[in-house]
Scaffold this active site. Sequence first.
Site, PDB file in Angstrom:
ATOM      1  N   ASP A 407      14.110 -14.459  -7.358  1.00  0.00           N
ATOM      2  CA  ASP A 407      13.088 -15.217  -6.641  1.00  0.00           C
ATOM      3  C   ASP A 407      11.732 -15.006  -7.331  1.00  0.00           C
ATOM      4  O   ASP A 407      11.334 -13.867  -7.585  1.00  0.00           O
ATOM      5  CB  ASP A 407      13.018 -14.766  -5.186  1.00  0.00           C
ATOM      6  N   ASN A 415       1.772 -22.863  -6.230  1.00  0.00           N
ATOM      7  CA  ASN A 415       1.692 -24.273  -5.816  1.00  0.00           C
ATOM      8  C   ASN A 415       0.351 -24.585  -5.172  1.00  0.00           C
ATOM      9  O   ASN A 415      -0.274 -25.616  -5.452  1.00  0.00           O
ATOM     10  CB  ASN A 415       2.824 -24.589  -4.828  1.00  0.00           C
ATOM     11  N   ASP A 424       6.211 -27.206 -10.618  1.00  0.00           N
ATOM     12  CA  ASP A 424       7.452 -27.728 -11.203  1.00  0.00           C
ATOM     13  C   ASP A 424       7.617 -27.256 -12.638  1.00  0.00           C
ATOM     14  O   ASP A 424       8.727 -26.895 -13.071  1.00  0.00           O
ATOM     15  CB  ASP A 424       7.448 -29.251 -11.171  1.00  0.00           C
ATOM     16  N   GLU A 450      12.295 -21.870  -5.272  1.00  0.00           N
ATOM     17  CA  GLU A 450      11.963 -21.016  -6.412  1.00  0.00           C
ATOM     18  C   GLU A 450      13.009 -19.942  -6.645  1.00  0.00           C
ATOM     19  O   GLU A 450      12.762 -18.964  -7.340  1.00  0.00           O
ATOM     20  CB  GLU A 450      10.587 -20.372  -6.189  1.00  0.00           C
TER      21      GLU A 450
END
Length: 535
Positions: A407, A415, A424, A450
């Site tokens: 993770d 973000n 992205d 993620e």
Amino acid sequence: MGRRYAFFSNQTIKMRFQLWIGLVVVLFAFSIIVTFYLIEKKDRLHEAENQLKQVVTLQSLYIERWNKEKLDVIKRFAVSDNAKFHRIGELRREFQDYERVGSEFALISFVEEDGYIRSETDPTLKVYVGDRDYFKYAMDKKNFISGVVYSKDTGMPIITFSVPVLGDQNEFRGAVVGMIRLEMLNKLMKQLSFGETGEVYVLDRDGNVVTASVDASNDPTFAQTQMTSEIIQRAKTKSNDDSAYVGFHGDIVYGQYKWASGKSWIIVGEITQKEVFESLNQLSITIIIISLIALIVSIFAAITIASRIEKPIRYLLRATKIIQNGNYDYQISPEKIKMAPIELRELCDTFNLMSEKLKTNITLLEHSALVDQLTEIHNRRYMMLEGNEQLLANIAANQTCSVMMLDIDHFKTINDTYGHLVGDRVLQHVASLLKNNVGGDTIVARYGGEEFILLVLRRNAQESVSLAEDLRRRLMDEPYVNGELTVKLTASIGVAEYSQTLEYGTMILEDMVSRADHALYRAKSGGRNRVELDR
């Protein structure tokens, strides 16, 4: 009632036996015929629907390309300096030069901003077209492709293409209009007939026939015909109804449709119900005749003929289910039909083309179903299917395997800080690092968001932990960089080794994923940027 009783009571054992055997044979034959007919009817209908969809889709691509090519020609004239600055004489010479090299256009004209087409030799000779749709679209600075219209001079059906001429300040300066006859489009359409009754039509949005795969060269008014069959209403209402209806020629048909050219034209494919089920009906009649022969010739003959019926049916089902069973790229060998009429050979070539396109489409769909579109690595579905099979194969070979759950730390902050586009690209960067640094014995997939999952084959827990530490450090050493932007990355990783005892779920891989996920939770709870092994 008494007469029937007397009739049966006077029969010999042989006659009664024959009667009952005959009844059994009839019932048995009847049950076979009905069952076979219902199954085959469904298969034939499904095959016909697929064939129609392929033909309509292929023709739609042809129409879109044809329209674009013709509109591009008109657009090239419209953006030229001669059009912008009203050098009409030179512009018309460009039209004439183009028409001399084999143009499909019957006429290319320049319409001035007042809506008149003026003569080159005598400006007082002019034709007003300002009320035409193509000029109105041009005034709105829009390109235009018409349905079928009819020339006032020749009465022949034509299609009109128009592109506005705009000045340097984007002001309207007129329009270039091209009119094209339907001969070339008709020639293209004639190549698209399929079967004995299969036909393809191109219609405008009102249902008027633009062109068709049938030979309409001897009927110049054919394009004026309006199709009023149910398929038009289905197209206008976007209905998915595949039931039979009364077709263009009054026959019961099955059809498919597809909009083209920005919903200006409708592509319709039809094939008669008679052709779809003709061979099936003939085969059913043959089976009935054979069954009647079996009834007459005796029990032995009935059994013999029943087996003879079974073999053709089995061979027929085997042939019709080749594609149904997944062999989408099945091709008909030209050698087997080299002595057949040319129509059948062309039909065979069309079938091979559709089979090839179907295989390509299925391959693309399978690829999309197993690959994550953003990161271009395997997705969760691939891991749970193919990954699970490889895991079981290695376990059966007494190989130790592990699962990692990785993770990206504080991905939400990335973000929120840099935007989802950077987020992205960070995911793509991490996926690339993982894929390039794990070796051939590890399957890398995006699990969701993620989170990534790694199936490590033929490595024990300690080796997997060591690999996880290498990946964690690699992410720290290689942040995402784009110009002056640098995004530092860390990751938390949970590792779980294969265990014979399942704690979670019913599958080994599910159990390993759940345990690795718990280890990942401990890694995140313990401060992140660390590796935890399931205990």
